[in-house]
Write an enzyme that holds these catalytic residues in place. Structure first.
Site, PDB file in Angstrom:
ATOM      1  N   LYS A  25       0.855  -1.189   0.000  1.00  0.00           N
ATOM      2  CA  LYS A  25       0.000   0.000   0.000  1.00  0.00           C
ATOM      3  C   LYS A  25       0.891   1.239   0.000  1.00  0.00           C
ATOM      4  CE  LYS A  25      -1.757   2.614   2.915  1.00  0.00           C
ATOM      5  NZ  LYS A  25      -1.483   3.794   2.071  1.00  0.00           N
ATOM      6  N   GLU A  69      10.468  16.074  15.462  1.00  0.00           N
ATOM      7  CA  GLU A  69      11.012  15.726  14.150  1.00  0.00           C
ATOM      8  C   GLU A  69      10.505  16.737  13.123  1.00  0.00           C
ATOM      9  OE1 GLU A  69       9.396  12.185  12.190  1.00  0.00           O
ATOM     10  OE2 GLU A  69      11.382  11.746  11.389  1.00  0.00           O
ATOM     11  N   GLU A 117       9.180   0.736  11.269  1.00  0.00           N
ATOM     12  CA  GLU A 117      10.308   1.665  11.063  1.00  0.00           C
ATOM     13  C   GLU A 117       9.698   3.052  11.132  1.00  0.00           C
ATOM     14  OE1 GLU A 117      13.269   0.812  11.080  1.00  0.00           O
ATOM     15  OE2 GLU A 117      13.335  -1.282  10.453  1.00  0.00           O
ATOM     16  N   CYS A 140      14.085   9.745   7.413  1.00  0.00           N
ATOM     17  CA  CYS A 140      13.909   9.335   8.812  1.00  0.00           C
ATOM     18  C   CYS A 140      15.229   9.458   9.562  1.00  0.00           C
ATOM     19  CB  CYS A 140      13.366   7.922   8.877  1.00  0.00           C
ATOM     20  SG  CYS A 140      14.357   6.731   7.955  1.00  0.00           S
TER      21      CYS A 140
HETATM   22  P1  NAD Z   1       2.557   8.350   7.757  1.00  0.00           P
HETATM   23  O1  NAD Z   1       2.657   7.603   9.036  1.00  0.00           O
HETATM   24  O2  NAD Z   1       1.653   9.492   7.666  1.00  0.00           O
HETATM   25  O3  NAD Z   1       2.116   7.371   6.572  1.00  0.00           O
HETATM   26  C1  NAD Z   1       2.828   6.185   6.282  1.00  0.00           C
HETATM   27  C2  NAD Z   1       1.884   5.200   5.603  1.00  0.00           C
HETATM   28  O4  NAD Z   1       0.888   4.793   6.542  1.00  0.00           O
HETATM   29  C3  NAD Z   1       1.122   5.754   4.393  1.00  0.00           C
HETATM   30  O5  NAD Z   1       1.081   4.750   3.398  1.00  0.00           O
HETATM   31  C4  NAD Z   1      -0.255   6.008   4.960  1.00  0.00           C
HETATM   32  O6  NAD Z   1      -1.274   5.967   3.993  1.00  0.00           O
HETATM   33  C5  NAD Z   1      -0.405   4.864   5.941  1.00  0.00           C
HETATM   34  N1  NAD Z   1      -1.415   5.048   6.976  1.00  0.00           N
HETATM   35  C6  NAD Z   1      -2.054   6.189   7.343  1.00  0.00           C
HETATM   36  N2  NAD Z   1      -2.914   5.934   8.355  1.00  0.00           N
HETATM   37  C7  NAD Z   1      -2.804   4.614   8.636  1.00  0.00           C
HETATM   38  C8  NAD Z   1      -3.414   3.748   9.604  1.00  0.00           C
HETATM   39  N3  NAD Z   1      -4.302   4.189  10.487  1.00  0.00           N
HETATM   40  N4  NAD Z   1      -3.044   2.461   9.611  1.00  0.00           N
HETATM   41  C9  NAD Z   1      -2.127   1.990   8.751  1.00  0.00           C
HETATM   42  N5  NAD Z   1      -1.515   2.743   7.815  1.00  0.00           N
HETATM   43  C10 NAD Z   1      -1.851   4.045   7.772  1.00  0.00           C
HETATM   44  O7  NAD Z   1       4.062   8.726   7.398  1.00  0.00           O
HETATM   45  P2  NAD Z   1       4.563   9.651   6.201  1.00  0.00           P
HETATM   46  O8  NAD Z   1       4.153  11.047   6.542  1.00  0.00           O
HETATM   47  O9  NAD Z   1       4.197   9.039   4.897  1.00  0.00           O
HETATM   48  O10 NAD Z   1       6.154   9.501   6.332  1.00  0.00           O
HETATM   49  C11 NAD Z   1       6.915  10.318   7.155  1.00  0.00           C
HETATM   50  C12 NAD Z   1       7.291   9.620   8.445  1.00  0.00           C
HETATM   51  O11 NAD Z   1       7.840   8.360   8.170  1.00  0.00           O
HETATM   52  C13 NAD Z   1       8.352  10.359   9.240  1.00  0.00           C
HETATM   53  O12 NAD Z   1       8.024  10.353  10.600  1.00  0.00           O
HETATM   54  C14 NAD Z   1       9.603   9.548   9.014  1.00  0.00           C
HETATM   55  O13 NAD Z   1      10.595   9.685   9.999  1.00  0.00           O
HETATM   56  C15 NAD Z   1       9.036   8.181   8.914  1.00  0.00           C
HETATM   57  N6  NAD Z   1       9.933   7.295   8.169  1.00  0.00           N
HETATM   58  C16 NAD Z   1      10.631   6.348   8.862  1.00  0.00           C
HETATM   59  C17 NAD Z   1      11.529   5.541   8.208  1.00  0.00           C
HETATM   60  C18 NAD Z   1      12.295   4.485   8.938  1.00  0.00           C
HETATM   61  O14 NAD Z   1      12.813   3.610   8.295  1.00  0.00           O
HETATM   62  N7  NAD Z   1      12.386   4.524  10.249  1.00  0.00           N
HETATM   63  C19 NAD Z   1      11.714   5.686   6.834  1.00  0.00           C
HETATM   64  C20 NAD Z   1      10.996   6.658   6.158  1.00  0.00           C
HETATM   65  C21 NAD Z   1      10.099   7.455   6.856  1.00  0.00           C
END
Ligand code: NAD
Length: 467
Positions: free
Chosen positions: A168, A371, A241, A275
């Site tokens: 997804k 962050e 992650e 991240c």
């Molecule tokens: P997000 O949490 O908003 O979304 C991530 C994914 O989760 C999207 O596909 C979204 O549609 C989905 N999602 C939304 N609501 C959900 C729910 N209730 N249940 C399950 N899935 C759901 O994150 P983002 O804004 O896309 O990405 C930025 C964040 O991701 C930052 O905090 C960053 O640090 C983190 N990140 C972490 C890593 C890592 O490896 N640790 C890597 C990249 C990004």
């Protein structure tokens, strides 16, 4: 009708609805893309469940060969995919090209891993063997910052171990992944790889679906908590992650001129939307002013532009929501610190923010504690390295961190004391598929990459035989 298709049960299909994908460099509609419905998500999980019955029995060498074939197919289209990635994600073309090339490299390396049974005991009283079995259907939930590469963190290991997957993507960056779905449709048996898009409304259904055995999630800590709660309903396996607030501790003996480029690059790659980016710098008081000035010089010189333009170093923020969020951090920086470079948004369409260096800030401020996920770097003064370490560790996050000093022993000692999954010495943001990667504290659960990452997609089974 959209030129892009979902992948469900081996078929490339239209979405039950449609959604627009915006180019963050000009705020114009880049493409209309299928939007999956709840029924389509359920159909994808059903297809993955059906496919699991035979996929798990396909010899590992054959599964491996298909993953390598996907890597080859991606390699053959690096330029085309990189261009599309820049248009949907915003990052400079060179970064997109690297992301697509790394995607193929991660697929290839992770596909080369092995899952061997282990004979624990074999004697006159018993024979005990440990095997690793696939789990079943795995949901892979992807964020928008590295929308393609992060698929390659999860898919190859899930598939190699014999699982089937439902990917997804994030609603704002689905396009390149859907193109890769077209390649998957030609390579994998029906139902082994499925891709369903949404508008942030299907993730919860996937994480609570009774037929999904594991969720591999990359995204924010806030959403990660929801994933964890939702997975509890059926004791799903999870790998999370999540977010980070990586600290770089610069010791008194570091040369500000020498370390500034590495720190600046580690903070502003992908417009700071990484991240593992450096999100706060602790600099010793004796080098504080000089380091701030060096960082400001780099920020002033950086070329902020549409990622497709030659020479662009920093592209736009990926989406409006993140742009507004980062503007909030700019306000905090203006109110509580001294902005010595940047601090402005670009006067043009697109979500552009100039790289910003903020000094005279300290812990307890939003700009330091939270962050930012944007091109803003706060620099904090300290007088005692042990105290800087305590402050760096005071964060609820624990993803990465770094120590900068020519004194290797001192740097190593501090690195070992940092409460994060990865700590670098005299660099930041260096990783690879052979190096386990995971977050401490609220930055995640579990690891990705290497054998340790592969094991997370398996169930340990012990066969204990009487003699
Ligand atoms: P997000 O949490 O908003 O979304 C991530 C994914 O989760 C999207 O596909 C979204 O549609 C989905 N999602 C939304 N609501 C959900 C729910 N209730 N249940 C399950 N899935 C759901 O994150 P983002 O804004 O896309 O990405 C930025 C964040 O991701 C930052 O905090 C960053 O640090 C983190 N990140 C972490 C890593 C890592 O490896 N640790 C890597 C990249 C990004």
């Amino acid at each position: 009708m959209s030129d892009y298709k979902l992948l469900i049960g081996g078929k490339l299909v239209d979405g039950d609805a449609a959604m627009d994908v915006i180019n963050p460099a000009n705020e114009e509609v880049l493409a209309t893309c299928p939007r999956g419905s709840e029924a389509q998500l359920d159909a994808a999980v059903d297809a993955a469940k059906d496919a699991f019955r035979s996929w798990r029995k396909v010899p590992m060498a054959e599964r491996r060969a298909m993953i390598v074939k996907l890597a080859d197919a991606i390699d053959a289209r690096v330029d085309e995919f990189a261009r599309l990635l820049t248009q949907e994600q915003g990052k400079p073309l060179a970064e997109s090209t690297a992301e697509i090339a790394y995607t193929a490299a991660f697929l290839r390396y992770l596909a080369s891993l092995d899952l061997e049974s282990k004979l624990i005991e074999d004697n006159e009283s018993r024979r005990v063997e440990m095997r690793r079995k696939p789990l079943g259907v795995v949901g892979c939930i992807i964020p928008w910052n590295f929308p393609v590469l992060i698929v390659a963190f999860k898919a190859p290991v899930a598939l190699l171990a014999g699982n089937t997957i439902v990917i997804k993507p994030s609603p704002t960056t689905p396009l390149t992944t859907l193109r890769i779905g077209e390649l998957c449709a030609e390579i994998f048996p029906a139902g082994v790889v499925n891709i369903v898009t949404d508008m942030n409304d299907l993730g919860a259904r996937l994480t609570s679906h009774p037929d999904v055995a594991k969720i591999s999630f990359t995204g924010s800590t806030e959403t990660g908590k929801k994933v964890m709660a939702s997975a509890a309903s059926s004791i799903k396996r999870i790998t999370l992650e999540l977010g980070g607030n990586d600290a770089a501790i610069v010791l008194a003996d570091a040369d500000p001129k020498a370390v500034a480029p590495g720190i600046f690059g580690g903070a502003t790659m992908n417009a700071g939307q990484v991240c593992l980016a450096i999100k706060r710098v602790y600099a010793h008081e004796t080098i504080y002013d000089e380091l701030c000035d060096e960082l400001a010089k780099l920020a002033d010189a950086a070329i902020v532009d549409d990622g497709l333009k030659q020479g662009a170093q920093i592209g736009p923020l990926q989406n409006r929501m993140q742009y507004e969020k980062v503007k909030g951090f700019l306000e905090d920086a203006r109110a509580n610190g001294t902005i010595i470079a940047g601090g402005t948004v670009e006067d043009r369409p697109g979500y552009f923010i100039r790289p910003t260096i903020v000094r005279d800030v300290t812990d307890g401020m939003k700009i330091v504690d939270e962050e930012q996920f944007g091109p803003i770097l706060p620099v904090i003064k300290y007088s005692d390295a042990e105290d800087a370490l305590v402050r760096a560790n005071a964060s609820p996050y624990g993803l990465g961190g770094s120590v900068w000093s020519p004194d290797r022993d001192k740097a190593y000692e501090l690195a070992c004391e940092m409460d994060s999954g990865t700590v670098w010495i005299n660099k930041h943001l260096d990783f690879g598929p052979n190096i386990p990667f995971g977050g401490a504290k609220q930055s995640g659960i579990g690891v990705e990459f290497a054998e340790e990452g592969l094991y997370e997609f398996t169930q340990v089974q012990v066969i204990n035989e009487a003699r």
